[in-house]
Write an enzyme that holds these catalytic residues in place. Structure first.
Site, short mmCIF file in Angstrom:
data_model
loop_
_atom_site.label_atom_id
_atom_site.label_comp_id
_atom_site.label_asym_id
_atom_site.label_seq_id
_atom_site.Cartn_x
_atom_site.Cartn_y
_atom_site.Cartn_z
N LYS A 139 6.90 10.76 -25.78
CA LYS A 139 8.22 11.22 -26.25
C LYS A 139 9.18 10.07 -26.51
O LYS A 139 8.99 8.96 -26.03
CB LYS A 139 8.78 12.26 -25.28
CG LYS A 139 8.00 13.58 -25.45
CD LYS A 139 8.60 14.78 -24.81
CE LYS A 139 7.76 16.00 -25.20
NZ LYS A 139 8.03 17.17 -24.40
N ARG A 167 1.35 17.67 -18.96
CA ARG A 167 0.84 17.92 -20.31
C ARG A 167 0.79 16.60 -21.07
O ARG A 167 1.84 15.99 -21.30
CB ARG A 167 1.78 18.92 -21.01
CG ARG A 167 1.41 19.27 -22.42
CD ARG A 167 2.49 20.20 -23.00
NE ARG A 167 2.18 20.57 -24.37
CZ ARG A 167 2.45 19.81 -25.43
NH1 ARG A 167 3.04 18.65 -25.27
NH2 ARG A 167 2.15 20.24 -26.64
N1 PMM Z 1 6.52 19.41 -25.60
C1 PMM Z 1 6.08 19.59 -26.86
C2 PMM Z 1 5.33 20.74 -27.19
N2 PMM Z 1 5.02 21.65 -26.26
N3 PMM Z 1 5.13 22.42 -24.03
C3 PMM Z 1 5.55 22.25 -22.78
N4 PMM Z 1 5.26 23.18 -21.84
N5 PMM Z 1 6.28 21.17 -22.40
C4 PMM Z 1 6.64 20.20 -23.28
O1 PMM Z 1 7.32 19.23 -22.88
C5 PMM Z 1 6.22 20.33 -24.64
C6 PMM Z 1 5.44 21.47 -24.98
C7 PMM Z 1 6.41 18.59 -27.91
O2 PMM Z 1 5.53 17.54 -27.86
P1 PMM Z 1 4.27 17.34 -28.87
O3 PMM Z 1 4.83 17.52 -30.26
O4 PMM Z 1 3.87 15.95 -28.61
O5 PMM Z 1 3.21 18.33 -28.54
#
Ligand code: PMM
Length: 270
Positions: free
Chosen positions: A208, A246
Site C-alpha cells: 500500500k 492479507r
Molecule cells: N485492501 C484491498 C482490497 N481488499 N480487503 C481487506 N479485507 N482488507 C484490505 O485492506 C483490502 C481488501 C486493496 O488492495 P489491493 O488492490 O492490493 O488488493
C-alpha cells in the site's frame, strides 16, 4: 498462529475467444502457487478498490471471479470473495466461497448483509468512508484508532442485528481506505485496541501507498521493497494478535512470521 490470506486479483483486461477472461487461467495458476507457498485462505477479487479505480458492473466482476473460485475451491482451499456487491457475493457462496470480504463493510450494497445472514459463511467487515474517488476527502480524524473502532462497532452492530452470529464476523481496520499516510501508521501502532474488540481481525497492508511513501526516502519503492515492508507490517499485526494478514507475496510474509515466531518463542510451524 496468524493465518495467511493470499491475494488473487483476476486481471480485468479482455475476453478470450471462449468468453472467459484471459486472466482466468493465470489467476487460477497464481492461486495454486500461493496455496503451495502456504496461504491458508485465497481472497479472490474481480474489481479493484484502489484509489481512483473505476467501478465494474457486477456481471463483469462475476464473470471474472466465478471460474477462479470454482477451480480453487475444488482444490480444497478456503476461498474468500473480495466484493462490495450482494449479487457477486451470493454467486460466489454458491460456487464455494466461505468468506465474504467487503471492504465497505456492507455500506456500498447493504443487501450483502442479508446474503451473508442467509448463508453460513463468514463476513469480513472493512472500515470504509466512501468510494475511492471520495475517500481521501473524508480522511479527517481526531483520533484515527478511536474513530475506526467506533465505526467498525456500528457496522458490527448492523451485521448482528441482521442475524449474523458473532462467531462469523471478522473486522478489518481498512488500511489505505479513507486514511492518509500517517493515519495508517497511527492505526498500525494502535492495532492492539482493534484486537481488543473481541472479533477476529484481518489486516491488509500489502504494497500500500503508505509503505511506499516511507520507502521513497531511499529510492524507488519497487514491488520487492514493498513486499519486504509488507512482511514487516504483517509481523507487527501478528504481534498485536490479529487473526489473519492479507498479502500478495505469501512466501515473504510466511518466512517473516516463521522467523519472528522462532525468535520470540523458540517454537515455530516446523
Ligand atoms: N485492501 C484491498 C482490497 N481488499 N480487503 C481487506 N479485507 N482488507 C484490505 O485492506 C483490502 C481488501 C486493496 O488492495 P489491493 O488492490 O492490493 O488488493
Amino acid at each position: 498462529m496468524t493465518l495467511l490470506m493470499g491475494i488473487v486479483n483476476v486481471t480485468p483486461d479482455s475476453f478470450s475467444d471462449g468468453g472467459r477472461y484471459v486472466g482466468v487461467d493465470d489467476a487460477i495458476a497464481h492461486g495454486r502457487a500461493l496455496a503451495a507457498a502456504g496461504a491458508d485462505i485465497l481472497d479472490i477479487g474481480g474489481e479493484s478498490t484502489r484509489p481512483g479505480a473505476e467501478r465494474v458492473p457486477p456481471e463483469v466482476e462475476l464473470a471474472r471471479v466465478l471460474p477462479v473460485i470454482e477451480a480453487l475451491a475444488a482444490d480444497g482451499t478456503m476461498i474468500s470473495i473480495d466484493t462490495m456487491n450482494a449479487a457477486t457475493a451470493a454467486a460466489a457462496i454458491d460456487a464455494g466461497a466461505l468468506i465474504v470480504n467487503d471492504v465497505s463493510g456492507g455500506q456500498s450494497d447493504p443487501e450483502i448483509i442479508e446474503v451473508v445472514a442467509d448463508s453460513e459463511v463468514h463476513f469480513a467487515i472493512g472500515h470504509w468512508r466512501g468510494p475511492s474517488d471520495r475517500m481521501y476527502a473524508r480522511a479527517h480524524y481526531d483520533d484515527v484508532v478511536d474513530e475506526v473502532i467506533a465505526e467498525l462497532e456500528e457496522r458490527r452492530h448492523e451485521a448482528l442485528a441482521a442475524g449474523i452470529p458473532p462467531a462469523r464476523l471478522i473486522l478489518d481496520p481498512g488500511f489505505g481506505f479513507g486514511k492518509r499516510g500517517d493515519q495508517n501508521w497511527e492505526l498500525l501502532c494502535g492495532l492492539e485496541r482493534v484486537v481488543a474488540m473481541e472479533s477476529r481481525v484481518l489486516v491488509g497492508t500489502s504494497r500500500k501507498g503508505f509503505l511506499a511513501a516511507t520507502l521513497e526516502e531511499h529510492g524507488e519503492p519497487t514491488q520487492e521493497r514493498r513486499d519486504l515492508a509488507t512482511a514487516v507490517t504483517s509481523v507487527r499485526a501478528a504481534v498485536a494478535g490479529v487473526w489473519a494478514v492479507r498479502v500478495h507475496d505469501v512466501a515473504a510474509t510466511r518466512d517473516a512470521l516463521a522467523v519472528w515466531e522462532r525468535a520470540t518463542t523458540g517454537e515455530g510451524r516446523s
